[in-house]
Design an enzyme around this catalytic site. Structure first.
Site, mmCIF file in Angstrom:
data_model
loop_
_atom_site.group_PDB
_atom_site.id
_atom_site.type_symbol
_atom_site.label_atom_id
_atom_site.label_comp_id
_atom_site.label_asym_id
_atom_site.label_seq_id
_atom_site.Cartn_x
_atom_site.Cartn_y
_atom_site.Cartn_z
ATOM 1 N N LYS A 212 37.243 32.692 39.396
ATOM 2 C CA LYS A 212 37.694 33.900 38.694
ATOM 3 C C LYS A 212 36.555 34.512 37.872
ATOM 4 O O LYS A 212 36.313 35.727 37.907
ATOM 5 C CB LYS A 212 38.862 33.517 37.785
ATOM 6 N N CYS A 266 38.471 42.087 30.921
ATOM 7 C CA CYS A 266 38.075 41.040 31.864
ATOM 8 C C CYS A 266 36.576 41.046 32.110
ATOM 9 O O CYS A 266 35.879 40.092 31.785
ATOM 10 C CB CYS A 266 38.795 41.248 33.194
HETATM 11 N N1 SAJ Z 1 33.110 50.388 36.251
HETATM 12 C C1 SAJ Z 1 31.928 51.100 36.342
HETATM 13 N N2 SAJ Z 1 31.404 51.352 37.575
HETATM 14 C C2 SAJ Z 1 32.019 50.926 38.717
HETATM 15 C C3 SAJ Z 1 33.214 50.180 38.621
HETATM 16 C C4 SAJ Z 1 33.740 49.921 37.367
HETATM 17 O O1 SAJ Z 1 31.339 51.501 35.324
HETATM 18 O O2 SAJ Z 1 31.497 51.230 39.800
HETATM 19 C C5 SAJ Z 1 33.678 50.087 34.915
HETATM 20 C C6 SAJ Z 1 35.061 50.699 34.709
HETATM 21 O O3 SAJ Z 1 34.970 52.027 34.313
HETATM 22 C C7 SAJ Z 1 35.617 49.810 33.629
HETATM 23 C C8 SAJ Z 1 35.017 48.450 33.959
HETATM 24 O O4 SAJ Z 1 33.905 48.705 34.806
HETATM 25 O O5 SAJ Z 1 35.174 50.206 32.343
HETATM 26 C C9 SAJ Z 1 35.943 47.505 34.659
HETATM 27 O O6 SAJ Z 1 36.734 48.191 35.632
HETATM 28 P P1 SAJ Z 1 37.086 47.574 37.061
HETATM 29 O O7 SAJ Z 1 37.903 48.558 37.793
HETATM 30 O O8 SAJ Z 1 35.856 47.111 37.722
HETATM 31 O O9 SAJ Z 1 37.878 46.246 36.754
HETATM 32 P P2 SAJ Z 1 39.128 45.830 35.829
HETATM 33 O O10 SAJ Z 1 38.588 45.302 34.542
HETATM 34 O O11 SAJ Z 1 40.168 46.870 35.754
HETATM 35 O O12 SAJ Z 1 39.717 44.625 36.721
HETATM 36 C C10 SAJ Z 1 38.854 43.560 37.094
HETATM 37 C C11 SAJ Z 1 38.989 43.314 38.605
HETATM 38 N N3 SAJ Z 1 37.967 42.398 39.068
HETATM 39 C C12 SAJ Z 1 37.154 42.699 40.128
HETATM 40 O O13 SAJ Z 1 37.219 43.746 40.723
HETATM 41 C C13 SAJ Z 1 36.184 41.634 40.536
HETATM 42 C C14 SAJ Z 1 40.362 42.749 38.899
HETATM 43 O O14 SAJ Z 1 40.492 42.397 40.271
HETATM 44 C C15 SAJ Z 1 40.630 41.527 38.019
HETATM 45 O O15 SAJ Z 1 41.930 40.987 38.240
HETATM 46 C C16 SAJ Z 1 40.545 41.961 36.594
HETATM 47 O O16 SAJ Z 1 39.212 42.416 36.344
HETATM 48 C C17 SAJ Z 1 40.874 40.781 35.705
HETATM 49 O O17 SAJ Z 1 41.988 40.746 35.167
HETATM 50 O O18 SAJ Z 1 40.053 39.859 35.589
#
Ligand code: SAJ
Length: 432
Positions: A212, A266
């Protein structure tokens, strides 16, 4: 097929409540436990105290069928799922006090043969810590039946669902279950098989914990790469969105999108658990955290410079407070810190904050005389400088022409990687 018919889910937050609801709508009798009386009351009315698509239908259905109820006291059950927060302390080590509190509620209820699952994202060996904690309170029980003591089965089953798509991904994602014993893993696999249509992969507890953390660190490191590229591109005077679009045409390149920093509960948290477990070794993972955590400062400096160029009393609009697009979740959102920092550093500026998904400003912005929460159109029409912090659909749907004559600091590339440069040129914007 599981033999388990009653489950207590401890913690009715973004993960616990969806898990409780999906078990209940699949025929399991679920009692949700939460310390917050408002949450307990909302769930018992069949309501959801936060925004998550489709969750309301599941909760309302499960409660009206009598399969889901909520309480503040941990009841007796055949299985327990612990889904409480695991924040980190100032030194980035994990705070396991919520897990310990859940364990204190569970321990007196155990009789033998129950399954206790830790679902909270946790540092390596947290499941063992929970098991040791419970067995210290209940020395009459055991993990493996030693000396004939009744067995309690402990497992870690991390969630991997994406906020905004939780009810879909709970069913369709593959799932990792790690048992302290193989029997515990098998029992957990059977329980999750009640609703999970993805593959359920079995391993030990510590590998499951690390899997995870590694998934989220992988994403953090890749976002850090994109954020570093945006700063390099700015220095070189090129458009990072175009750069990434072009590079991603390579069949083995898939660069993520830069942003104002990484938010949420996360990705901005979990990599630190790996760093804390292996401080000397986790160099790249640590640097990614530092790179992503420093991006908000960079955005503030750019916005400040643009505002100061306008004059003594500039009007600045910040678009978005949520940690990512199309959700109302403000946890660990870099946008809040950016808006607060601009209000602090530019006391003579007027800050028009837009967040279509909330009705009130968060605490960090609430009592500032120069900050106001306004609607999107009002902010855009009144502002000299517009700082795009979240790529909500509502912002993306606005024509680039509406921004003409303003300075736009676009930390998200809201016109999309395919049309950003073109949109910027059409509207004649100063887009950074
Ligand atoms: N972000 C960027 N650029 C990107 C992608 C995301 O700046 O290209 C930023 C987003 O704006 C945000 C942060 O990253 O601020 C996180 O967003 P996210 O969509 O990547 O992830 P979370 O936090 O909503 O959910 C993540 C997911 N993990 C992965 O994709 C590996 C989800 O599957 C997990 O279940 C979740 O964390 C968790 O609960 O751990």
């Amino acid at each position: 097929m599981t033999n388990i018919k009653t489950v207590a889910v401890i913690g009715l937050g973004y993960i616990g409540l969806p898990t409780a609801a999906i078990l209940a709508t699949n025929g399991i009798n679920v009692v949700g436990v939460d310390v917050n009386q408002n949450t307990v009351d909302a769930v018992n009315r069949g309501e959801v105290p936060f925004v998550e698509p489709d969750l309301g239908v599941h909760v309302a259905g499960a409660v009206s069928q009598g399969h889901l109820k909520a309480t503040r006291e941990t009841p007796s059950a055949e299985a327990y799922i612990v889904a409480v927060p695991t924040p980190f302390r100032d030194d980035h080590s994990a705070d396991l006090s919520y897990i310990e509190a859940a364990a204190r509620g569970i321990a007196p209820q155990l009789k033998g043969d129950e399954l206790v699952i830790l679902e909270s994202t946790s540092p390596p060996r947290a499941t063992r810590h929970m098991a040791d904690y419970i067995l210290a309170l209940r020395p009459d029980l055991s993990i493996d039946g030693a000396n004939g003591a009744p067995v309690i089965h402990f497992a870690h089953c991390p969630e991997r669902v994406l906020p905004g798509r939780v009810m879909i991904e709970l069913v369709t994602n593959d799932r990792i279950v790690g048992g302290i014993t193989p029997v515990a893993a098998e029992l957990a696999k059977e329980l999750y098989g009640v609703f999970c249509q993805g593959e359920i992969l079995v391993t030990d507890d510590v590998t499951a914990e690390m899997a995870k953390l590694v998934e989220n660190s992988y994403r953090d490191v890749n976002i850090a790469f994109a954020n570093e590229l945006s700063i390099i591109s700015d220095k070189l005077g090129i458009d990072v969105w175009e750069l990434i679009r072009l590079a991603n045409h390579h069949p083995r390149v898939n660069i993520l999108q830069p942003g104002p920093g990484v938010g949420g509960h996360c990705i901005a948290v979990d990599p630190w658990f790996i760093v804390a477990a292996a401080p000397e070794e986790a160099q790249l993972i640590r640097q990614a955290r530092i790179t992503n955590d420093s991006k908000p400062e960079w955005v503030v400096a750019k916005a400040r410079k643009a505002a100061e160029a306008v004059g003594a009393a500039p009007v600045i609009a910040t678009l978005g407070l949520a940690f990512k697009a199309n959700i109302d979740d403000l946890r660990e959102s870099p946008s809040i810190g950016i808006a607060a920092e601009l209000a602090e550093q530019l006391p003579t500026a007027k800050l028009l904050v837009v967040e279509p998904h909330v009705e009130a400003l968060p605490a960090a912005l609430r009592d500032r005389a120069n900050v106001e929460l306004v609607a999107t159109e009002e902010a855009i029409s009144k502002a000299d400088v517009i700082v795009v912090l979240v790529d909500h659909d509502e912002f993306k749907s606005i024509s680039p022409a509406a921004y003409a004559g303003k300075t736009v600091i676009d930390s998200r590339g809201i016109w999309g990687p395919d049309s950003h440069a073109e949109a910027a040129a059409t509207a004649g914007l100063a887009v950074n």
